[in-house]
Scaffold this active site. Structure first.
Site, PDB file in Angstrom:
ATOM      1  N   ARG A 226       0.855  -1.254   0.138  1.00  0.00           N
ATOM      2  CA  ARG A 226       0.048  -0.028   0.156  1.00  0.00           C
ATOM      3  C   ARG A 226       0.808   1.492   0.164  1.00  0.00           C
ATOM      4  O   ARG A 226       1.980   1.163   0.668  1.00  0.00           O
ATOM      5  CB  ARG A 226      -0.794   0.012   1.182  1.00  0.00           C
ATOM      6  N   HIS A 274      -0.902   0.764  -9.839  1.00  0.00           N
ATOM      7  CA  HIS A 274      -1.499  -0.134  -8.949  1.00  0.00           C
ATOM      8  C   HIS A 274      -2.173  -1.426  -9.706  1.00  0.00           C
ATOM      9  O   HIS A 274      -3.260  -1.600  -9.700  1.00  0.00           O
ATOM     10  CB  HIS A 274      -2.552   0.413  -7.988  1.00  0.00           C
TER      11      HIS A 274
HETATM   12  P1  NAP Z   1      -1.623 -12.074   4.509  1.00  0.00           P
HETATM   13  O1  NAP Z   1      -1.580 -13.661   3.966  1.00  0.00           O
HETATM   14  O2  NAP Z   1      -2.598 -11.531   5.590  1.00  0.00           O
HETATM   15  O3  NAP Z   1      -0.144 -12.068   5.072  1.00  0.00           O
HETATM   16  C1  NAP Z   1       0.307 -10.719   5.623  1.00  0.00           C
HETATM   17  C2  NAP Z   1       1.870 -11.168   6.195  1.00  0.00           C
HETATM   18  O4  NAP Z   1       2.311  -9.823   6.973  1.00  0.00           O
HETATM   19  C3  NAP Z   1       1.761 -12.292   7.168  1.00  0.00           C
HETATM   20  O5  NAP Z   1       2.964 -13.084   7.139  1.00  0.00           O
HETATM   21  C4  NAP Z   1       2.023 -11.327   8.646  1.00  0.00           C
HETATM   22  O6  NAP Z   1       2.566 -12.022   9.474  1.00  0.00           O
HETATM   23  C5  NAP Z   1       2.775 -10.242   8.163  1.00  0.00           C
HETATM   24  N1  NAP Z   1       2.535  -9.086   8.900  1.00  0.00           N
HETATM   25  C6  NAP Z   1       1.553  -8.151   9.316  1.00  0.00           C
HETATM   26  N2  NAP Z   1       1.839  -7.208  10.225  1.00  0.00           N
HETATM   27  C7  NAP Z   1       2.896  -7.462  10.434  1.00  0.00           C
HETATM   28  C8  NAP Z   1       3.575  -6.939  11.589  1.00  0.00           C
HETATM   29  N3  NAP Z   1       3.488  -5.671  12.129  1.00  0.00           N
HETATM   30  N4  NAP Z   1       5.020  -7.393  11.718  1.00  0.00           N
HETATM   31  C9  NAP Z   1       5.593  -8.319  11.101  1.00  0.00           C
HETATM   32  N5  NAP Z   1       4.733  -8.943   9.994  1.00  0.00           N
HETATM   33  C10 NAP Z   1       3.454  -8.707   9.864  1.00  0.00           C
HETATM   34  O7  NAP Z   1      -1.924 -11.016   3.185  1.00  0.00           O
HETATM   35  P2  NAP Z   1      -1.735 -11.157   1.888  1.00  0.00           P
HETATM   36  O8  NAP Z   1      -2.863 -11.774   1.031  1.00  0.00           O
HETATM   37  O9  NAP Z   1      -0.396 -11.782   1.482  1.00  0.00           O
HETATM   38  O10 NAP Z   1      -1.683  -9.772   1.277  1.00  0.00           O
HETATM   39  C11 NAP Z   1      -0.762  -8.789   1.667  1.00  0.00           C
HETATM   40  C12 NAP Z   1      -1.077  -7.413   1.290  1.00  0.00           C
HETATM   41  O11 NAP Z   1      -0.666  -7.444  -0.055  1.00  0.00           O
HETATM   42  C13 NAP Z   1      -2.502  -7.013   1.227  1.00  0.00           C
HETATM   43  O12 NAP Z   1      -2.846  -6.610   2.738  1.00  0.00           O
HETATM   44  C14 NAP Z   1      -2.550  -5.870   0.329  1.00  0.00           C
HETATM   45  O13 NAP Z   1      -2.405  -4.473   0.986  1.00  0.00           O
HETATM   46  C15 NAP Z   1      -1.444  -5.997  -0.558  1.00  0.00           C
HETATM   47  N6  NAP Z   1      -1.726  -6.441  -2.039  1.00  0.00           N
HETATM   48  C16 NAP Z   1      -1.377  -5.441  -3.046  1.00  0.00           C
HETATM   49  C17 NAP Z   1      -1.917  -5.768  -4.252  1.00  0.00           C
HETATM   50  C18 NAP Z   1      -1.452  -4.628  -5.496  1.00  0.00           C
HETATM   51  O14 NAP Z   1      -2.163  -4.883  -6.547  1.00  0.00           O
HETATM   52  N7  NAP Z   1      -0.380  -3.834  -5.304  1.00  0.00           N
HETATM   53  C19 NAP Z   1      -2.716  -6.818  -4.633  1.00  0.00           C
HETATM   54  C20 NAP Z   1      -2.961  -7.670  -3.607  1.00  0.00           C
HETATM   55  C21 NAP Z   1      -2.591  -7.481  -2.141  1.00  0.00           C
HETATM   56  P3  NAP Z   1       1.984 -13.586  10.275  1.00  0.00           P
HETATM   57  O15 NAP Z   1       1.611 -14.670   9.122  1.00  0.00           O
HETATM   58  O16 NAP Z   1       2.952 -13.886  11.345  1.00  0.00           O
HETATM   59  O17 NAP Z   1       0.590 -12.959  11.009  1.00  0.00           O
END
Ligand code: NAP
Length: 311
Positions: A226, A274
């Site tokens: 983000r 994006h």
């Molecule tokens: P996810 O499965 O919930 O994974 C999030 C990861 O971040 C987890 O490993 C979590 O740790 C870690 N995390 C969260 N808060 C943390 C902190 N304070 N300290 C350390 N680690 C932390 O999410 P996802 O599906 O992979 O998606 C991630 C993000 O990608 C989305 O939230 C979105 O903003 C972004 N995204 C962007 C696009 C784009 O087009 N640019 C598209 C899709 C997604 P734990 O596993 O230990 O909980």
């Protein structure tokens, strides 16, 4: 009687025909097109509803996000916290994000921007590789659903992978770092840093001067999470000082990126609008239908967000 699902469509979905939303499981209503009684709406489906909008739907059984990130919901101070919030988990999205990151890691490794510049000047300028992909360490901030997939795809091109998350991970071939205490050790080993964290109060602004200073001299930063993860002025300062060699940005503090933003013309930044991962309407609608079918059958919903944690 079928439950009622209210859709607030993300940009780009308006081109879909009305038939796209019909379902055997629910009656679909489109915000802005259909009349509806707020108290009759059972499910809300969308991406970034305006603040206060969900509060106006008093009988919601669940909110279904069409995106993987749910910051657009949780930043609403009036978000109804007792209503389950389901986020989209779509293998196609992780595949697209993996393609994007691998492509840019390879472009960095193969000096592609140098050759683009040479071609623009009609110059035959060769440049040797300075190292093998196997010598390059790519660190992933956020080793979750998408981060773990990105790591696996990078490994297929021999990149070394390490990841940082809140809890320790067992992802094959990925050196796992966990929690704030291990962040400095993680950063010191990242030749390319990829941010794919959810946006939460803990991670907002995490890509800042203090973090960049902990990366090795000449590191690159790729942000596909983000825009609010990044302090843009800090990135530009780190690039201009020569500490960072380059950055790839898919997300920005203000989207669309304003025409006068210095990011557009910075020689060390690659910017895309994006598009690293775009939710595909057909698979998203199949997911929505599955969620509502489960909820109506009294089964647990998948991928429910921990609202207190923010992801
Ligand atoms: P996810 O499965 O919930 O994974 C999030 C990861 O971040 C987890 O490993 C979590 O740790 C870690 N995390 C969260 N808060 C943390 C902190 N304070 N300290 C350390 N680690 C932390 O999410 P996802 O599906 O992979 O998606 C991630 C993000 O990608 C989305 O939230 C979105 O903003 C972004 N995204 C962007 C696009 C784009 O087009 N640019 C598209 C899709 C997604 P734990 O596993 O230990 O909980």
């Amino acid at each position: 009687m079928k439950p009622q699902a209210l859709f607030l469509l993300p940009p780009g979905w308006n081109a879909l025909g009305a038939d796209s939303f019909s379902s055997a499981v629910y009656d679909a209503l489109l915000e802005g097109r259909d009349r509806y009684a707020p108290e009759a709406i059972d499910y809300f489906v969308g991406f970034r509803p305006p603040p206060g909008f969900l509060k106006s739907l008093p009988k919601l059984k669940a909110v279904i996000s069409l995106g993987a990130g749910v910051d657009g919901f949780l930043q609403d101070p009036d978000y109804p916290k007792a209503v389950p919030l389901v986020r989209s988990v779509d293998p196609n999205l992780a595949i697209q994000m993996g393609e994007y990151v691998v492509m840019h890691a390879l472009m960095i490794h193969r000096h592609q921007r140098f050759f683009d510049a040479a071609q623009a000047e009609h110059q035959w300028r060769q440049r040797m590789l300075t190292r093998n992909a196997a010598d390059i360490r790519v660190g992933i901030l956020g080793l979750g659903t998408i981060g773990a997939h990105i790591a696996a795809k990078l490994q297929a091109f021999d990149f070394q992978t390490l990841g940082w998350s809140r809890s320790r991970k067992e992802a094959p071939g990925v050196k796992s770092f966990a929690g704030a205490g291990e962040l400095p050790a993680f950063l010191s080993q990242c030749d390319i840093l990829v941010c794919v964290l959810p946006l939460t109060p803990d991670t907002r602004g995490i890509l800042n001067s203090a973090l960049f200073a902990q990366l090795p001299q000449g590191a690159y930063v790729i942000n596909v999470a983000r825009g609010a993860h990044l302090i843009e002025a800090d990135l530009i300062a780190a690039l201009d000082s020569g500490h960072l060699a380059g950055a790839v940005l898919d997300v920005f503090q203000t989207e669309p990126l304003p025409p006068d933003s210095p990011i557009w013309r910075h020689p060390k930044i690659t910017a895309t609008p994006h598009i690293a991962g775009i939710t595909e309407p057909r698979s998203a609608l199949a997911y929505v239908e599955d969620c509502i079918r489960r909820a109506e059958a009294g089964q647990p919903l998948p991928n429910v967000v921990n609202v207190a944690r923010g992801y």
